[in-house]
Design a protein around this motif. Sequence first.
Motif: not given
Length: 129
Positions: A45-61
């Motif tokens: 997933a990191l090689v495919l350039k997905l972000p490591l964490l979702p955008s903030k706010p994490y709870r509603y992302s």
Amino acid sequence: MFDLMCNAIYFASYGKFIGLGNISISLFDMLLAYIVAIICSIAVALVLKLPLLPSKPYRYSFDVSAIYPTPIIAIGILSIFLVLNYTFMYNGLVLAVIIGVLSALFVKYLFSFVFPNPLDKDEGEDINE
């Protein structure tokens, strides 16, 4: 999730079902297969350039990332195969790598088609577009 993993560990390691009595996998091999699937799915997933964490706010992302839902999908699919007592080669390690790669590809390219984003209440459009 952990209940499914525990059930997979116990049933697949002790299950001798219809002529498959000689096929069994140990607890260590199952845990190693789970760890390999998690690491492989995150790495691809990191090689495919997905972000490591979702955008903030994490709870509603509703963004997909390398941490969530990629390894969760890999663990679930691997659990299904192990509960069915199917280990491909090397006590499930090759199967874990294949499932890790395919789960990362699924999250990158097909996840938004299978699980679309919810509509925004105000405008009637997708939230993340």
